[in-house]
Write an enzyme that holds these catalytic residues in place. Structure first.
Site, PDB file in Angstrom:
ATOM      1  N   GLY A  91       0.845  -1.196   0.000  1.00 29.46           N
ATOM      2  CA  GLY A  91       0.000   0.000   0.000  1.00 29.46           C
ATOM      3  C   GLY A  91       0.881   1.248   0.000  1.00 29.46           C
ATOM      4  N   GLN A 123       7.386   3.431   8.400  1.00 25.48           N
ATOM      5  CA  GLN A 123       8.064   2.348   7.672  1.00 25.48           C
ATOM      6  C   GLN A 123       8.796   2.856   6.429  1.00 25.48           C
ATOM      7  OE1 GLN A 123       6.289  -1.424   7.322  1.00 25.48           O
ATOM      8  NE2 GLN A 123       4.884  -1.112   9.019  1.00 25.48           N
ATOM      9  N   ASP A 130      11.812   7.135  49.822  1.00 23.13           N
ATOM     10  CA  ASP A 130      11.622   5.757  49.350  1.00 23.13           C
ATOM     11  C   ASP A 130      11.905   4.779  50.490  1.00 23.13           C
ATOM     12  OD1 ASP A 130      11.460   3.465  47.794  1.00 23.13           O
ATOM     13  OD2 ASP A 130      13.438   3.738  46.865  1.00 23.13           O
TER      14      ASP A 130
HETATM   15  C1  SPV Z   1      13.376   1.558  42.402  1.00 16.95           C
HETATM   16  O1  SPV Z   1      13.292   2.001  41.241  1.00 16.95           O
HETATM   17  O2  SPV Z   1      12.690   1.977  43.315  1.00 16.95           O
HETATM   18  C2  SPV Z   1      14.307   0.464  42.706  1.00 16.95           C
HETATM   19  C3  SPV Z   1      15.527   0.318  41.906  1.00 16.95           C
HETATM   20  O3  SPV Z   1      14.069  -0.233  43.654  1.00 16.95           O
HETATM   21  S1  SPV Z   1      16.767   1.184  42.742  1.00 16.95           S
HETATM   22  O4  SPV Z   1      16.329   2.555  42.892  1.00 16.95           O
HETATM   23  O5  SPV Z   1      17.962   1.111  41.934  1.00 16.95           O
HETATM   24  O6  SPV Z   1      16.966   0.574  44.032  1.00 16.95           O
HETATM   25 MG    MG Z   2      12.549   0.455  44.910  1.00 14.61          MG
END
Ligand code: SPV
Ligand code: MG
Length: 432
Positions: free
Chosen positions: A91, A99, A205
């Site tokens: 086509g 592509q 975290d």
């Molecule tokens: C995260 O992305 O939260 C992880 C990977 O656990 S690290 O940050 O490298 O521990």
């Molecule tokens: Mg993590």
């Protein structure tokens, strides 16, 4: 002498445009159809709904098709060299879509034996978007999405995973695409990082953003995307909680959880030994894995065990000992982590790991050892590469710079050209 004609199709969603193409192509001579393999399709768009055998069965039974062969890559060259067709028919839509480079290579290859590319007008009235939307609806269903990670692991030398922490970043992972020579690069899956989910919420975290909150992020992402999800499950928490959580994740369509062998107050691994972190015992963490596995109801959902021995400077022997134990406990894969700039200890682990686990998925997160290309990881036996934090790390400096530029100028004129235009932001997310 009858001429040889070649077309290539994926034939996953077959519509009247394909039948038109086959009909026209067959008028030029003996028609060979190259059906793209599942691997080839997975390199440039979503996983096919029908597998290769099912798709070839359909094509073989369409009037006008004389031969069916497999096309292993998006690039036609290998099949063209084999068949040396007089004509390739396609086509005319690929002149301008992603592509176009593949098209140029077809023309170049055909020239070697005087073959010719015939382009027929794209069949009007085919609503490929509508058909794709219909597939998208089903492919975001929990059972379909959940199965995708294992399917990709079977199809691809290395599964490429990018972090997402909300609906918008997940859309970037879903849609980002780069056309590179004869290949189309895109991400295969999403990593729901504890670091970036916490950071997006302005929190550290340390497992402070709890599972209820993580589930809300997952839901937000699932609502707008279709790619498989790997959840960063931190330590997995108490075994008694983990067994409930894995069932929830499995039910809602997450494909895998990765839990790390730490205990107590978890801090991010990239702190290494700069902060106090305690590694779990092999026995307790193995019990967590086996209890989680017992709680599952499908064999699609994966529990991947993450080894922190290199992060915590416990040595290679400890890492390998743990890998053996976690594999015996039923882990569906192993993630080995390191914060070294050089990949040497990761490569050493890969080699030793493959001696006793030739096929089990192996995961790396190359935030520190970031010079290694995906191809090399694949050669070393790695199956999943996770870019764990890069979308939020790039978004934050951009936002800070914008905020500071406005403060410096007491107006927003200066930041305008670095921003999406109002038209772009208004249409970025379609309202249906
Ligand atoms: C995260 O992305 O939260 C992880 C990977 O656990 S690290 O940050 O490298 O521990
Ligand atoms: Mg993590």
């Amino acid at each position: 002498m009858t001429k040889k004609v070649y077309i290539a199709i994926s034939a996953d969603i077959l519509h009247h445009g394909h039948i038109n193409l086959i009909k026209k192509a067959s008028e030029y001579g003996t028609l060979t159809v190259g059906v793209l393999t599942d691997e080839a399709i997975a390199t440039y768009k979503r996983l096919p709904v029908l597998n290769y055998e099912e798709r070839t069965f359909i094509i073989r039974n369409i009037e006008g098709v004389d031969n069916v062969i497999s096309q292993d890559t998006l690039d036609y060259t290998e099949n063209l060299e084999k068949i040396k067709p007089d004509y390739v028919v396609h086509g005319d839509d690929w002149k301008s879509n992603d592509q176009s480079q593949i098209r140029s290579k077809v023309i170049e290859t055909l020239e070697k034996w005087g073959g010719q590319l015939i382009e027929i007008p794209y069949t009007q009235g085919v609503s490929v978007d509508k058909l794709n939307d219909a597939v998208k609806d089903t492919s975001s269903m929990p059972e379909v999405r959940r199965a995708k990670l294992k399917q990709l692991l079977n199809l691809k030398p290395v599964v490429k995973v990018m972090e997402a922490h909300n609906g918008l970043s997940a859309l970037v992972v879903e849609n980002a695409k780069v056309v590179k020579n004869d290949k189309i690069e895109s991400f295969d899956a999403m990593w729901l990082s504890s670091l970036t989910d916490s950071t997006a919420k302005g929190k550290p975290d340390i497992e402070l953003v709890d599972m209820t909150s993580r589930l809300r992020t997952i839901d937000e992402i699932m609502e707008v995307t279709t790619k498989p999800i790997i959840l960063d499950g931190d330590t997995g928490g108490e075994i008694e909680h983990f067994v409930f959580n894995v069932r929830t994740l499995e039910r809602i369509g997450v494909s895998a959880v990765i839990i790390e062998d730490k205990i107590g107050l978890k801090k991010n691994s990239l702190f290494g030994t700069d902060v106090e972190q305690t590694q779990d015992t092999i026995e307790h963490f193995s019990l967590k894995i086996s209890s989680g596995k017992k709680a599952l109801t499908t064999d699609e959902f994966m529990i991947i065990a993450r080894i922190e021995s290199l992060i915590l400077k416990q040595g290679m022997d400890d890492a390998i000992k743990r890998a053996k134990a976690y594999v015996n406990a039923g882990a569906d894969g192993i993630m080995i982590h390191s914060r070294e700039k050089e990949p040497d200890e990761i490569f050493e682990f890969c080699e030793k790991f493959r001696e006793f686990a030739p096929d089990l998925p192996l995961v790396v997160v190359p935030t520190s050892f970031n010079k290694v290309y995906e191809d090399e990881f694949a050669q070393r036996g790695v199956n999943i590469v996770i870019y764990a934090n890069h979308l939020i790390r790039s978004a934050y400096p951009a936002m800070m710079e914008t905020a500071q530029t406005i403060l410096e100028n007491n107006r927003c004129y200066e930041v305008d050209e670095k921003c999406l235009s109002i038209k772009e932001i208004l249409t970025l997310i379609p309202d249906e």
